[in-house]
Scaffold this motif. Structure first.
Motif, PDB file in Angstrom:
ATOM      1  N   LEU A   1       5.646   0.329   3.491  1.00  0.00           N
ATOM      2  CA  LEU A   1       5.605  -0.162   2.116  1.00  0.00           C
ATOM      3  C   LEU A   1       6.784   0.326   1.281  1.00  0.00           C
ATOM      4  CD1 LEU A   1       1.799   0.269   1.320  1.00  0.00           C
ATOM      5  CD2 LEU A   1       2.994  -1.797   2.035  1.00  0.00           C
TER       6      LEU A   1
ATOM      7  N   LEU B   1       8.795  -1.762  -1.232  1.00  0.00           N
ATOM      8  CA  LEU B   1       8.201  -2.191  -2.504  1.00  0.00           C
ATOM      9  C   LEU B   1       8.780  -1.448  -3.700  1.00  0.00           C
ATOM     10  CD1 LEU B   1       4.423  -2.406  -1.538  1.00  0.00           C
ATOM     11  CD2 LEU B   1       5.897  -4.325  -2.180  1.00  0.00           C
TER      12      LEU B   1
ATOM     13  N   GLY C   1       6.062  -6.295  -6.735  1.00  0.00           N
ATOM     14  CA  GLY C   1       4.940  -6.135  -5.824  1.00  0.00           C
ATOM     15  C   GLY C   1       4.327  -4.749  -5.851  1.00  0.00           C
ATOM     16  N   LEU C   2       5.102  -3.741  -6.242  1.00  0.00           N
ATOM     17  CA  LEU C   2       4.575  -2.380  -6.261  1.00  0.00           C
ATOM     18  C   LEU C   2       3.423  -2.251  -7.250  1.00  0.00           C
ATOM     19  CD1 LEU C   2       4.715   0.518  -5.278  1.00  0.00           C
ATOM     20  CD2 LEU C   2       6.475   0.960  -7.011  1.00  0.00           C
TER      21      LEU C   2
ATOM     22  N   VAL D   1       1.319  -4.509  -8.131  1.00  0.00           N
ATOM     23  CA  VAL D   1       0.134  -5.157  -7.557  1.00  0.00           C
ATOM     24  C   VAL D   1      -0.536  -4.245  -6.539  1.00  0.00           C
ATOM     25  CG1 VAL D   1      -0.681  -7.134  -6.222  1.00  0.00           C
ATOM     26  CG2 VAL D   1       1.104  -7.449  -7.949  1.00  0.00           C
ATOM     27  N   VAL D   2       0.271  -3.653  -5.666  1.00  0.00           N
ATOM     28  CA  VAL D   2      -0.279  -2.766  -4.639  1.00  0.00           C
ATOM     29  C   VAL D   2      -0.953  -1.563  -5.282  1.00  0.00           C
ATOM     30  CG1 VAL D   2       0.335  -1.198  -2.751  1.00  0.00           C
ATOM     31  CG2 VAL D   2       1.317  -3.488  -2.845  1.00  0.00           C
ATOM     32  N   ARG D   3      -0.322  -1.002  -6.298  1.00  0.00           N
ATOM     33  CA  ARG D   3      -0.901   0.189  -6.923  1.00  0.00           C
ATOM     34  C   ARG D   3      -2.176  -0.130  -7.708  1.00  0.00           C
ATOM     35  NH1 ARG D   3       4.486   4.002  -7.766  1.00  0.00           N
ATOM     36  NH2 ARG D   3       4.406   4.601  -5.573  1.00  0.00           N
TER      37      ARG D   3
ATOM     38  N   ASN E   1      -4.320  -2.318  -6.629  1.00  0.00           N
ATOM     39  CA  ASN E   1      -5.310  -2.393  -5.559  1.00  0.00           C
ATOM     40  C   ASN E   1      -5.672  -1.003  -5.037  1.00  0.00           C
ATOM     41  OD1 ASN E   1      -5.452  -5.193  -5.668  1.00  0.00           O
ATOM     42  ND2 ASN E   1      -3.803  -5.481  -4.177  1.00  0.00           N
ATOM     43  N   GLU E   2      -4.671  -0.124  -4.940  1.00  0.00           N
ATOM     44  CA  GLU E   2      -4.954   1.246  -4.520  1.00  0.00           C
ATOM     45  C   GLU E   2      -5.900   1.925  -5.501  1.00  0.00           C
ATOM     46  OE1 GLU E   2      -0.828   2.422  -2.106  1.00  0.00           O
ATOM     47  OE2 GLU E   2      -1.095   3.031  -4.199  1.00  0.00           O
TER      48      GLU E   2
ATOM     49  N   HIS F   1      -4.433   6.122  -2.310  1.00  0.00           N
ATOM     50  CA  HIS F   1      -3.144   5.999  -3.003  1.00  0.00           C
ATOM     51  C   HIS F   1      -1.998   6.171  -1.996  1.00  0.00           C
ATOM     52  CE1 HIS F   1      -4.697   5.654  -7.058  1.00  0.00           C
ATOM     53  NE2 HIS F   1      -5.488   6.698  -6.864  1.00  0.00           N
TER      54      HIS F   1
ATOM     55  N   THR G   1       0.727   4.568  -1.238  1.00  0.00           N
ATOM     56  CA  THR G   1       2.156   4.401  -1.553  1.00  0.00           C
ATOM     57  C   THR G   1       2.722   5.637  -2.233  1.00  0.00           C
ATOM     58  OG1 THR G   1       1.732   3.387  -3.718  1.00  0.00           O
ATOM     59  CG2 THR G   1       1.950   1.899  -1.817  1.00  0.00           C
TER      60      THR G   1
END
Length: 272
Positions: free
Chosen positions: A60, A63, A68-69, A71-73, A75-76, A242, A244
């Motif tokens: 990852l 990112l 996109g980061l 969005v991922v965070r 979700n995390e 978490h 990332t």
């Protein structure tokens, strides 16, 4: 075992204000899990989505500094809160943490730089959409709306130094304390683990925890210590979510820069 229903003067619906995803778990994850299990309905408001944070080396990593980061965070964070049992969460600028009549707004991570004293300082290139670039009164009104609509009975956030100095943490303290004052609510600041063998400043100097709050000089009896050992498994599971931003290695958190920090079994707070 300590009774979480007695924490924070026995007040239910305490609002926790954190700057970025992962801060809530590192600093207060055990307390959030304990309060949730006890039916105390803690509320978490996250001010930004951690857009400027570094990314752990691996699949990852690409990112970093991309849309996109965020969005991922998000979700995390959703996964982490599931591990902690926290059901009431909002991002500042989105309902219910948005002043009435205003369209939704995204406050972005302000970023940071390391100062010569080893503490975080403002980034030289914070974006116009950064939390610290936005009108403070707008962010204040949004947080006020969150506390009012949730029926908050107390507020928890960082100390006035923002823990390790991050500008978003420092602003979180000022906003939270102002809201507490406006609504006549008690305010608790997060303080370092009193049982640690080194102060937060020492740990930073040793290349350890960049997130641990400072522990300002104050009488020991003014600090409320929560033994979160019974909820440690939940805290560790939330930390792992978490991915990332950190990894879990045994009893330690390993941050992006390689700094190691013991996973706190004691979470402490001082009422101001």
């Amino acid at each position: 075992m300590q009774d979480p229903k007695a924490w924070f003067d026995g007040r239910a619906r305490v609002m926790f204000v954190h700057a970025h995803p992962d801060d809530e778990t590192i600093c207060t994850g055990g307390t959030l899990a304990a309060l949730s299990e006890a039916g105390m309905e803690p509320l978490l408001v996250t001010l930004t989505r951690g857009e400027q944070g570094e990314v752990v080396a691996g699949p990852l990593e690409a990112l970093a500094a991309t849309h996109g980061l965020a969005v991922v965070r998000q979700n995390e964070l959703r996964t982490a809160l599931g591990m902690l049992g926290v059901e009431r969460h909002s991002f500042l600028g989105a309902e219910p943490a948005r002043a009435e009549g205003l369209p939704p707004y995204i406050y972005e991570d302000s970023g940071m730089a390391w100062g010569s004293d080893g503490r975080a300082t403002a980034a030289p290139d914070a974006s116009p959409d950064a939390l610290t670039s936005a009108p403070a009164v707008e962010a204040l009104n949004d947080l006020l709306a969150a506390a009012y609509q949730a029926g908050a009975q107390g507020i928890v956030s960082y100390d006035d130094g923002g823990g390790y100095g991050h500008p978003d943490h420092r602003l979180a303290h000022r906003l939270s304390r102002a809201v507490a004052h406006a609504l006549g609510l008690p305010f608790w600041e997060i303080v370092a683990d009193p049982d640690s063998s080194a102060s937060a400043t020492d740990r930073r100097a040793e290349g350890s925890d960049p997130h641990s709050p400072d522990d300002p000089d104050s009488p020991a009896e003014a600090v409320e210590h929560h033994d979160v050992s019974p909820w440690l498994d939940r805290k560790v599971a939330a930390l792992r979510a978490h991915g990332t931003q950190l990894t879990v290695d045994g009893d330690d958190i390993v941050h992006v820069g390689g700094q190691r920090e013991p996973i706190g079994r004691i979470e402490s707070f001082r009422r101001l």
